[in-house]
Design a protein around this motif. Structure first.
Motif, mmCIF file in Angstrom:
data_model
loop_
_atom_site.group_PDB
_atom_site.id
_atom_site.type_symbol
_atom_site.label_atom_id
_atom_site.label_comp_id
_atom_site.label_asym_id
_atom_site.label_seq_id
_atom_site.Cartn_x
_atom_site.Cartn_y
_atom_site.Cartn_z
ATOM 1 N N GLU A 110 0.832 -1.207 0.000
ATOM 2 C CA GLU A 110 0.000 0.000 0.000
ATOM 3 C C GLU A 110 0.865 1.254 0.000
ATOM 4 O OE1 GLU A 110 -2.546 -0.280 3.349
ATOM 5 O OE2 GLU A 110 -3.662 -2.020 2.610
ATOM 6 N N TRP A 111 1.923 1.251 0.817
ATOM 7 C CA TRP A 111 2.817 2.404 0.887
ATOM 8 C C TRP A 111 3.513 2.636 -0.449
ATOM 9 C CZ3 TRP A 111 8.195 2.365 0.276
ATOM 10 C CH2 TRP A 111 8.828 3.584 0.531
ATOM 11 N N PHE A 112 4.006 1.568 -1.052
ATOM 12 C CA PHE A 112 4.709 1.687 -2.331
ATOM 13 C C PHE A 112 3.781 2.234 -3.414
ATOM 14 C CE2 PHE A 112 6.312 0.046 -6.374
ATOM 15 C CZ PHE A 112 7.658 0.366 -6.288
ATOM 16 N N THR A 113 2.547 1.748 -3.453
ATOM 17 C CA THR A 113 1.592 2.206 -4.447
ATOM 18 C C THR A 113 1.252 3.679 -4.246
ATOM 19 O OG1 THR A 113 0.619 -0.007 -4.641
ATOM 20 C CG2 THR A 113 -0.725 1.841 -5.392
ATOM 21 N N THR A 114 1.097 4.089 -2.989
ATOM 22 C CA THR A 114 0.780 5.489 -2.688
ATOM 23 C C THR A 114 1.915 6.421 -3.081
ATOM 24 O OG1 THR A 114 -0.610 4.815 -0.816
ATOM 25 C CG2 THR A 114 0.129 7.101 -0.862
ATOM 26 N N VAL A 115 3.145 6.023 -2.785
ATOM 27 C CA VAL A 115 4.309 6.876 -3.040
ATOM 28 C C VAL A 115 4.652 6.946 -4.520
ATOM 29 C CG1 VAL A 115 6.797 7.114 -2.636
ATOM 30 C CG2 VAL A 115 5.271 6.541 -0.742
ATOM 31 N N THR A 116 4.585 5.821 -5.213
ATOM 32 C CA THR A 116 5.048 5.762 -6.605
ATOM 33 C C THR A 116 3.924 5.787 -7.637
ATOM 34 O OG1 THR A 116 5.021 3.340 -6.670
ATOM 35 C CG2 THR A 116 7.025 4.391 -5.858
ATOM 36 N N GLU A 117 2.673 5.577 -7.183
ATOM 37 C CA GLU A 117 1.525 5.433 -8.086
ATOM 38 C C GLU A 117 1.720 4.253 -9.045
ATOM 39 O OE1 GLU A 117 0.681 9.112 -10.046
ATOM 40 O OE2 GLU A 117 0.078 10.121 -8.198
ATOM 41 N N PHE A 118 2.514 3.299 -8.618
ATOM 42 C CA PHE A 118 2.784 2.070 -9.362
ATOM 43 C C PHE A 118 2.082 0.944 -8.628
ATOM 44 C CE2 PHE A 118 5.203 -1.638 -10.663
ATOM 45 C CZ PHE A 118 5.531 -1.385 -11.989
ATOM 46 N N ALA A 119 1.038 0.380 -9.236
ATOM 47 C CA ALA A 119 0.215 -0.617 -8.541
ATOM 48 C C ALA A 119 1.027 -1.847 -8.165
ATOM 49 C CB ALA A 119 -0.959 -1.035 -9.427
ATOM 50 N N LEU A 120 1.107 -2.110 -6.874
ATOM 51 C CA LEU A 120 1.808 -3.292 -6.367
ATOM 52 C C LEU A 120 0.839 -4.043 -5.446
ATOM 53 C CD1 LEU A 120 4.529 -4.845 -6.246
ATOM 54 C CD2 LEU A 120 5.016 -3.562 -4.149
ATOM 55 N N PRO A 121 0.209 -5.106 -5.956
ATOM 56 C CA PRO A 121 -0.757 -5.850 -5.137
ATOM 57 C C PRO A 121 -0.130 -6.362 -3.844
ATOM 58 C CG PRO A 121 -0.878 -6.516 -7.441
ATOM 59 C CD PRO A 121 0.340 -5.654 -7.302
ATOM 60 N N GLY A 122 -0.930 -6.427 -2.795
ATOM 61 C CA GLY A 122 -0.432 -6.849 -1.496
ATOM 62 C C GLY A 122 0.143 -8.246 -1.487
ATOM 63 N N TYR A 123 -0.433 -9.163 -2.302
ATOM 64 C CA TYR A 123 0.075 -10.531 -2.301
ATOM 65 C C TYR A 123 1.461 -10.622 -2.928
ATOM 66 C CZ TYR A 123 -2.222 -10.135 -6.894
ATOM 67 O OH TYR A 123 -2.639 -9.701 -8.123
ATOM 68 N N VAL A 124 1.779 -9.695 -3.832
ATOM 69 C CA VAL A 124 3.111 -9.691 -4.443
ATOM 70 C C VAL A 124 4.142 -9.170 -3.448
ATOM 71 C CG1 VAL A 124 4.535 -8.774 -6.309
ATOM 72 C CG2 VAL A 124 2.166 -9.422 -6.760
ATOM 73 N N SER A 125 3.828 -8.063 -2.794
ATOM 74 C CA SER A 125 4.767 -7.521 -1.801
ATOM 75 C C SER A 125 4.944 -8.487 -0.637
ATOM 76 C CB SER A 125 4.284 -6.156 -1.292
ATOM 77 O OG SER A 125 2.958 -6.227 -0.813
ATOM 78 N N ALA A 126 3.877 -9.180 -0.236
ATOM 79 C CA ALA A 126 3.988 -10.173 0.832
ATOM 80 C C ALA A 126 4.911 -11.308 0.424
ATOM 81 C CB ALA A 126 2.603 -10.715 1.191
ATOM 82 N N MET A 127 4.832 -11.714 -0.849
ATOM 83 C CA MET A 127 5.686 -12.791 -1.331
ATOM 84 C C MET A 127 7.155 -12.384 -1.277
ATOM 85 S SD MET A 127 5.804 -14.701 -5.037
ATOM 86 C CE MET A 127 6.810 -13.400 -5.760
ATOM 87 N N PHE A 128 7.466 -11.157 -1.681
ATOM 88 C CA PHE A 128 8.859 -10.718 -1.681
ATOM 89 C C PHE A 128 9.373 -10.475 -0.264
ATOM 90 C CE2 PHE A 128 8.044 -9.817 -6.199
ATOM 91 C CZ PHE A 128 9.156 -10.443 -6.742
ATOM 92 N N VAL A 129 8.501 -10.031 0.625
ATOM 93 C CA VAL A 129 8.897 -9.931 2.035
ATOM 94 C C VAL A 129 9.222 -11.328 2.563
ATOM 95 C CG1 VAL A 129 8.052 -9.477 4.372
ATOM 96 C CG2 VAL A 129 7.641 -7.819 2.564
ATOM 97 N N ALA A 130 8.418 -12.307 2.177
ATOM 98 C CA ALA A 130 8.643 -13.691 2.614
ATOM 99 C C ALA A 130 9.971 -14.223 2.099
ATOM 100 C CB ALA A 130 7.499 -14.581 2.140
ATOM 101 N N VAL A 131 10.348 -13.862 0.876
ATOM 102 C CA VAL A 131 11.645 -14.278 0.329
ATOM 103 C C VAL A 131 12.775 -13.737 1.202
ATOM 104 C CG1 VAL A 131 13.247 -14.051 -1.612
ATOM 105 C CG2 VAL A 131 10.817 -14.478 -2.041
ATOM 106 N N ILE A 132 12.683 -12.456 1.558
ATOM 107 C CA ILE A 132 13.713 -11.833 2.394
ATOM 108 C C ILE A 132 13.749 -12.475 3.780
ATOM 109 C CG2 ILE A 132 14.420 -9.675 3.502
ATOM 110 C CD1 ILE A 132 13.125 -8.205 1.099
#
Length: 401
Positions: free
Chosen positions: A238-260
């Motif tokens: 949500e933060w990334f989408t708000t700041v960049t106006e680049f749609a990043l679905p929550g399930y995608v960001s959750a997946m990359f957080v999980a990788v880290i």
């Protein structure tokens, strides 16, 4: 007559869809042969019944799929937690080449879908859905991104993606074996592992590596880690989408957080993540969210675009066949192992990892074992592929949103 199913009844119906699909898979050999998932079989059957009832004017059934997003978010998080980069070292050079080839395939599939959709006067986002989303991404990605694209105003995106994923799944099973057989016959390839017992020599899928028995405590620890990744990933998306106006679905960001998180935990304490439990949670949530998506598919929306969709999928199938034969086979070494990996590549490049494994199983049972293929293909197809595919898909969506 309008029939409205509440949240609880909808989940029960999703579970029934899975059970129906599992039963039909056990009874109909062609479904098992092409590794069609149980939620797809049962879901399409229920969707067809609901479509017929609607068409005849007998009843219109509405489903409460509000929890579908939660199951979807959980599944993609488990995928991220499976992405241990220590496995890349285990696979060596062949794994890296295969991984890069999968990333290239996602890029080309998106380009094919978007360009052909534009030529056929369709919304480019429909082309995205018939590109890497439904081909390399399969039913899981088609459901996730289809929901996202429908929220952007493209009606029928979810139905189209799921239909394309189903056709791709069958195509991947149909052409994988003949392609590998062609390569084996043309180059007179032979396995160097004939003497090995097939059942005992195959490396296990990394997603099936068990570190400890499942207990309530182990289960809760894994749920805690999954919940943390889901919560943090959702907020970051949500933060990334708000700041960049680049749609990043929550399930995608959750997946990359999980990788880290997975790779940080591997450095701190490799016993925290227990992949047997993670795998079970992922399988259950995937089955439920796919069942909910498939049974609510609007088949009448897909019927209107049947011919253009089949044309785009045909081009996708031809590309992966030629790329596998003339490019990937050579990059992987032009030997028997390379041929078997091309069969796996075809399977999950058009469908899913089980499709890839079925293709390879059919080949090695006839021509001999390939331990390299059984190591590389599951690791990349099961989760590493998303590290490349997700950014490509998200960028494609944002370009035409």
């Amino acid at each position: 007559m309008l029939i409205e199913l509440n949240q609880v009844t909808t989940i029960f119906l999703a579970l029934a869809v899975f059970m129906i699909g599992s039963y039909l898979n056990s009874k109909i050999k062609i479904l098992e042969k092409y590794c069609i998932p149980a939620p797809v079989v049962g879901g399409l059957l229920v969707a067809a019944v609901l479509t017929i009832l609607r068409g005849l004017g007998l009843a219109e059934v509405t489903l409460d799929t509000s929890l579908q997003g939660l199951f979807m978010l959980t599944f993609f998080t488990t995928v991220g937690l499976g992405a241990s980069f220590a496995l890349v070292k285990l696979g060596g050079k062949l794994l890296v080449i295969y991984w890069l080839a999968c990333g290239f395939l996602a890029l080309v599939q998106s380009a094919i879908g978007i360009s052909l959709a534009s030529l056929l006067k369709l919304d480019p986002l429909i082309g995205v859905m018939v590109g890497a989303v439904s081909m390399e991404g399969g039913h899981g990605a088609a459901t996730a991104f289809g929901t996202t694209i429908e929220e952007m105003g493209v009606e029928g995106a979810l139905s189209i993606g799921l239909a394309a994923a189903t056709v791709g799944l069958v195509a991947g099973g149909l052409i994988g074996g003949p392609i590998v057989k062609h390569l084996i016959n043309k180059y007179n390839l032979k396995s160097t592992e004939h003497e090995l017992d097939l059942s005992s020599s195959k490396p296990k899928n990394p997603l099936s590596s068990f570190a400890a028995p499942i207990t309530s405590r182990v289960f809760m620890v894994q749920l805690f880690v999954i919940g943390f990744c889901m919560a943090l990933g959702s907020y970051l998306g949500e933060w990334f989408t708000t700041v960049t106006e680049f749609a990043l679905p929550g399930y995608v960001s959750a997946m990359f957080v999980a990788v880290i998180v997975r790779n940080l935990l591997d450095r701190l304490n490799e016993n925290v993540i227990e992949m047997k439990t993670i795998g079970i949670i992922g399988d259950i949530t995937l089955s439920i969210f796919l069942s909910m998506a498939l049974m609510s598919i609007k088949l009448w929306e897909v019927a209107e675009l049947a011919l253009p969709l089949l044309l785009i999928i045909l081009v996708q199938v031809l590309f992966i066949a030629f790329f596998g034969i003339f490019v990937l086979f050579r990059l992987l070494g032009k030997d028997y192992d390379a041929a078997v990996m091309v069969g796996g590549f075809t399977g999950h490049g058009l469908g899913a990892t089980p499709n890839a494994m079925a293709n390879m199983e059919a080949i090695v049972s006839k021509y001999g074992q390939s331990q390299k293929a059984y190591l590389v293909v599951p690791i990349v197809g099961a989760f590493l592929i998303d590290v490349f595919a997700m950014p490509i898909i998200i960028t494609s969506i944002n370009m035409f949103s």
